[in-house]
Scaffold this active site. Structure first.
Site, PDB file in Angstrom:
ATOM      1  N   ILE A   1       0.847  -1.200   0.000  1.00 33.47           N
ATOM      2  CA  ILE A   1       0.000   0.000   0.000  1.00 33.47           C
ATOM      3  C   ILE A   1       0.883   1.252   0.000  1.00 33.47           C
ATOM      4  O   ILE A   1       0.650   2.192  -0.777  1.00 33.47           O
ATOM      5  CB  ILE A   1      -0.959   0.001   1.211  1.00 33.47           C
ATOM      6  CG1 ILE A   1      -1.955  -1.173   1.091  1.00 33.47           C
ATOM      7  CG2 ILE A   1      -1.707   1.327   1.320  1.00 33.47           C
ATOM      8  CD1 ILE A   1      -2.852  -1.365   2.310  1.00 33.47           C
TER       9      ILE A   1
ATOM     10  N   ASN B   1       1.757   5.253   7.232  1.00 35.59           N
ATOM     11  CA  ASN B   1       1.210   4.027   6.643  1.00 35.59           C
ATOM     12  C   ASN B   1       1.811   2.754   7.225  1.00 35.59           C
ATOM     13  O   ASN B   1       1.163   1.710   7.199  1.00 35.59           O
ATOM     14  CB  ASN B   1       1.436   4.075   5.119  1.00 35.59           C
ATOM     15  CG  ASN B   1       1.288   2.721   4.480  1.00 35.59           C
ATOM     16  OD1 ASN B   1       0.177   2.220   4.308  1.00 35.59           O
ATOM     17  ND2 ASN B   1       2.421   2.083   4.150  1.00 35.59           N
TER      18      ASN B   1
ATOM     19  N   ARG C   1       5.109  13.821  15.854  1.00 30.99           N
ATOM     20  CA  ARG C   1       5.932  14.670  16.722  1.00 30.99           C
ATOM     21  C   ARG C   1       7.165  15.187  15.983  1.00 30.99           C
ATOM     22  O   ARG C   1       7.570  16.334  16.142  1.00 30.99           O
ATOM     23  CB  ARG C   1       6.404  13.888  17.959  1.00 30.99           C
ATOM     24  CG  ARG C   1       5.344  13.646  18.990  1.00 30.99           C
ATOM     25  CD  ARG C   1       5.031  14.875  19.814  1.00 30.99           C
ATOM     26  NE  ARG C   1       6.189  15.425  20.509  1.00 30.99           N
ATOM     27  CZ  ARG C   1       6.187  16.573  21.172  1.00 30.99           C
ATOM     28  NH1 ARG C   1       5.092  17.295  21.221  1.00 30.99           N
ATOM     29  NH2 ARG C   1       7.257  16.986  21.789  1.00 30.99           N
TER      30      ARG C   1
ATOM     31  N   TYR D   1      -4.284  -4.975  17.559  1.00 33.40           N
ATOM     32  CA  TYR D   1      -4.137  -4.154  16.344  1.00 33.40           C
ATOM     33  C   TYR D   1      -5.345  -3.239  16.186  1.00 33.40           C
ATOM     34  O   TYR D   1      -5.212  -2.046  15.885  1.00 33.40           O
ATOM     35  CB  TYR D   1      -4.002  -5.108  15.158  1.00 33.40           C
ATOM     36  CG  TYR D   1      -4.114  -4.527  13.774  1.00 33.40           C
ATOM     37  CD1 TYR D   1      -3.031  -3.901  13.156  1.00 33.40           C
ATOM     38  CD2 TYR D   1      -5.301  -4.666  13.029  1.00 33.40           C
ATOM     39  CE1 TYR D   1      -3.125  -3.419  11.860  1.00 33.40           C
ATOM     40  CE2 TYR D   1      -5.406  -4.184  11.744  1.00 33.40           C
ATOM     41  CZ  TYR D   1      -4.313  -3.561  11.155  1.00 33.40           C
ATOM     42  OH  TYR D   1      -4.414  -3.077   9.866  1.00 33.40           O
TER      43      TYR D   1
ATOM     44  N   LYS E   1      -5.478   0.792  16.047  1.00 38.83           N
ATOM     45  CA  LYS E   1      -6.032   1.545  14.902  1.00 38.83           C
ATOM     46  C   LYS E   1      -7.165   2.461  15.369  1.00 38.83           C
ATOM     47  O   LYS E   1      -7.310   3.584  14.872  1.00 38.83           O
ATOM     48  CB  LYS E   1      -6.522   0.584  13.816  1.00 38.83           C
ATOM     49  CG  LYS E   1      -5.410  -0.174  13.078  1.00 38.83           C
ATOM     50  CD  LYS E   1      -4.543   0.743  12.223  1.00 38.83           C
ATOM     51  CE  LYS E   1      -3.634  -0.061  11.300  1.00 38.83           C
ATOM     52  NZ  LYS E   1      -2.691   0.802  10.544  1.00 38.83           N
TER      53      LYS E   1
HETATM   54  N1  NAD Z   1      -3.540  -5.272   3.704  1.00 39.23           N
HETATM   55  C1  NAD Z   1      -4.700  -5.039   4.307  1.00 39.23           C
HETATM   56  O1  NAD Z   1      -5.667  -5.818   4.185  1.00 39.23           O
HETATM   57  C2  NAD Z   1      -4.863  -3.811   5.174  1.00 39.23           C
HETATM   58  C3  NAD Z   1      -6.150  -3.452   5.586  1.00 39.23           C
HETATM   59  C4  NAD Z   1      -6.337  -2.328   6.389  1.00 39.23           C
HETATM   60  C5  NAD Z   1      -5.237  -1.563   6.739  1.00 39.23           C
HETATM   61  N2  NAD Z   1      -3.997  -1.935   6.331  1.00 39.23           N
HETATM   62  C6  NAD Z   1      -2.877  -1.091   6.758  1.00 39.23           C
HETATM   63  O2  NAD Z   1      -2.156  -0.634   5.636  1.00 39.23           O
HETATM   64  C7  NAD Z   1      -0.799  -0.390   6.006  1.00 39.23           C
HETATM   65  C8  NAD Z   1       0.151  -1.039   5.012  1.00 39.23           C
HETATM   66  O3  NAD Z   1      -0.098  -2.425   4.987  1.00 39.23           O
HETATM   67  P1  NAD Z   1       0.277  -3.377   3.760  1.00 39.23           P
HETATM   68  O4  NAD Z   1      -0.840  -4.335   3.607  1.00 39.23           O
HETATM   69  O5  NAD Z   1       0.735  -2.564   2.579  1.00 39.23           O
HETATM   70  O6  NAD Z   1       1.498  -4.163   4.376  1.00 39.23           O
HETATM   71  P2  NAD Z   1       2.987  -4.429   3.825  1.00 39.23           P
HETATM   72  O7  NAD Z   1       3.534  -5.505   4.713  1.00 39.23           O
HETATM   73  O8  NAD Z   1       2.987  -4.643   2.341  1.00 39.23           O
HETATM   74  O9  NAD Z   1       3.715  -3.049   4.123  1.00 39.23           O
HETATM   75  C9  NAD Z   1       4.044  -2.635   5.417  1.00 39.23           C
HETATM   76  C10 NAD Z   1       5.375  -1.919   5.339  1.00 39.23           C
HETATM   77  O10 NAD Z   1       5.656  -1.363   6.632  1.00 39.23           O
HETATM   78  C11 NAD Z   1       7.045  -1.558   6.883  1.00 39.23           C
HETATM   79  N3  NAD Z   1       7.316  -1.546   8.309  1.00 39.23           N
HETATM   80  C12 NAD Z   1       7.041  -2.520   9.216  1.00 39.23           C
HETATM   81  N4  NAD Z   1       7.498  -2.188  10.421  1.00 39.23           N
HETATM   82  C13 NAD Z   1       8.076  -0.966  10.281  1.00 39.23           C
HETATM   83  C14 NAD Z   1       8.732  -0.093  11.180  1.00 39.23           C
HETATM   84  N5  NAD Z   1       8.907  -0.418  12.484  1.00 39.23           N
HETATM   85  N6  NAD Z   1       9.202   1.082  10.703  1.00 39.23           N
HETATM   86  C15 NAD Z   1       9.062   1.422   9.403  1.00 39.23           C
HETATM   87  N7  NAD Z   1       8.451   0.618   8.498  1.00 39.23           N
HETATM   88  C16 NAD Z   1       7.960  -0.552   8.942  1.00 39.23           C
HETATM   89  C17 NAD Z   1       7.358  -2.916   6.270  1.00 39.23           C
HETATM   90  O11 NAD Z   1       8.752  -3.096   6.050  1.00 39.23           O
HETATM   91  C18 NAD Z   1       6.539  -2.865   4.987  1.00 39.23           C
HETATM   92  O12 NAD Z   1       7.289  -2.351   3.912  1.00 39.23           O
HETATM   93  C19 NAD Z   1      -0.664  -0.887   7.461  1.00 39.23           C
HETATM   94  O13 NAD Z   1      -0.793   0.201   8.346  1.00 39.23           O
HETATM   95  C20 NAD Z   1      -1.842  -1.814   7.612  1.00 39.23           C
HETATM   96  O14 NAD Z   1      -2.265  -1.937   8.947  1.00 39.23           O
HETATM   97  C21 NAD Z   1      -3.784  -3.020   5.544  1.00 39.23           C
END
Ligand code: NAD
Length: 256
Positions: free
Chosen positions: A14, A85, A118, A148, A152
């Site tokens: 995302i 994100n 911040r 989680y 959120k």
């Molecule tokens: N995929 C879904 O179904 C879904 C649904 C609702 C919300 N989300 C939210 O969307 C966002 C992105 O999720 P995604 O599905 O693209 O996941 P993803 O695993 O593809 O991407 C998450 C990214 O965050 C990075 N990350 C993890 N820990 C970190 C840290 N401590 N510091 C910096 N970066 C860090 C990871 O390296 C990764 O690149 C998240 O906040 C997730 O909760 C996802």
């Protein structure tokens, strides 16, 4: 002068889609991620496509790392947008949530956004800007992963609080709340059940799960001038699931 956007988790699916779209819309993009190689790859792809992007290492759960990343970002340019994100779910049920895993969910999904806000707030408040927090339908209703979800929900309320506090400084603060998005975050569940997307899709009013591009479009809108008068909102990008579930509605009405 170009406007820069700092996108955490931009090495992921995302976050990567958000970085790509913001670059197309004229933002210079800082791809920030703990997976620095993936953030570098994303920034390189944006540059190859004619955009402006740089990669910065950040661990959003570490205050010193966030401060260093913000310094690096502000040295690159005028950051006017922050997209919090980075995130993921850890413990699936309360039965599997001990205090250590509770803290991991809180640290990544709530503390991380707090630390990034911040780190950039003095700069944003001094010149205006916009923040988008990555919520989830889990912050609105119960879809598993209670820790989680609580994180959120906290992030969604922080969004409203900061919209009010920062509004007089022309800093808008909004959130998006995706439902299921087809990303690598689902790989563990896919390994357990290859049909997991088909199973969850059945509950969505629009009959599909989201792509990262669906979520990116909402984020880009909230950062844009088209959203100039919008602050403090949570925009679901969820195929309608937070409005209701078709099978439940049909079961209740029994065809009448
Ligand atoms: N995929 C879904 O179904 C879904 C649904 C609702 C919300 N989300 C939210 O969307 C966002 C992105 O999720 P995604 O599905 O693209 O996941 P993803 O695993 O593809 O991407 C998450 C990214 O965050 C990075 N990350 C993890 N820990 C970190 C840290 N401590 N510091 C910096 N970066 C860090 C990871 O390296 C990764 O690149 C998240 O906040 C997730 O909760 C996802």
């Amino acid at each position: 002068m170009s406007r820069w956007a700092f996108v955490t988790g931009a090495g992921g699916d995302i976050g990567g889609a958000i970085a790509d779209l913001l670059a197309v819309r004229g933002w210079s993009v800082i791809c920030a991620d703990i997976a620095h190689d993936r953030a570098e790859a994303r920034a390189a792809a944006i540059r190859a496509a004619g955009g402006v992007a740089e990669a910065v290492y950040v661990d959003v759960t570490d205050e010193a790392s966030v401060a260093a990343a913000a310094r690096a970002a502000l040295a690159l340019g005028d950051v006017r947008a922050l997209v919090n994100n980075a995130g993921r779910a850890f413990a699936p049920t309360m039965a599997t949530t001990d205090y250590a895993s509770w803290r991991r969910d809180m640290a990544l999904n709530l503390d991380g956004a707090f630390l990034c806000i911040r780190a950039f707030q003095d700069h944003l408040l001094a010149g205006g800007g916009a923040i988008v927090n990555m919520g989830s339908v889990n912050g609105i209703g119960m879809y598993g992963n209670p820790a989680y979800s609580a994180a959120k929900a906290g992030l969604l309320h922080l969004t409203r609080c900061l919209a009010v506090e920062f509004g007089p400084h022309q800093v808008r603060v909004n959130a998006v709340a995706p439902g299921t998005v087809r990303t690598q975050a689902w790989n563990e569940r896919l390994a357990v059940n290859p049909n997991v997307f088909d199973e969850v899709t059945a509950y969505y009013p629009l009959g599909r799960v989201a792509t990262p591009a669906h979520v990116a479009a909402a984020v880009a809108f909230l950062l844009s001038e088209d959203a100039a008068h919008i602050t403090g909102v949570v925009l679901p990008v969820d195929g309608g699931i937070s409005a209701g579930i078709p099978q439940l509605s049909a079961a209740i009405t029994q065809g009448h």
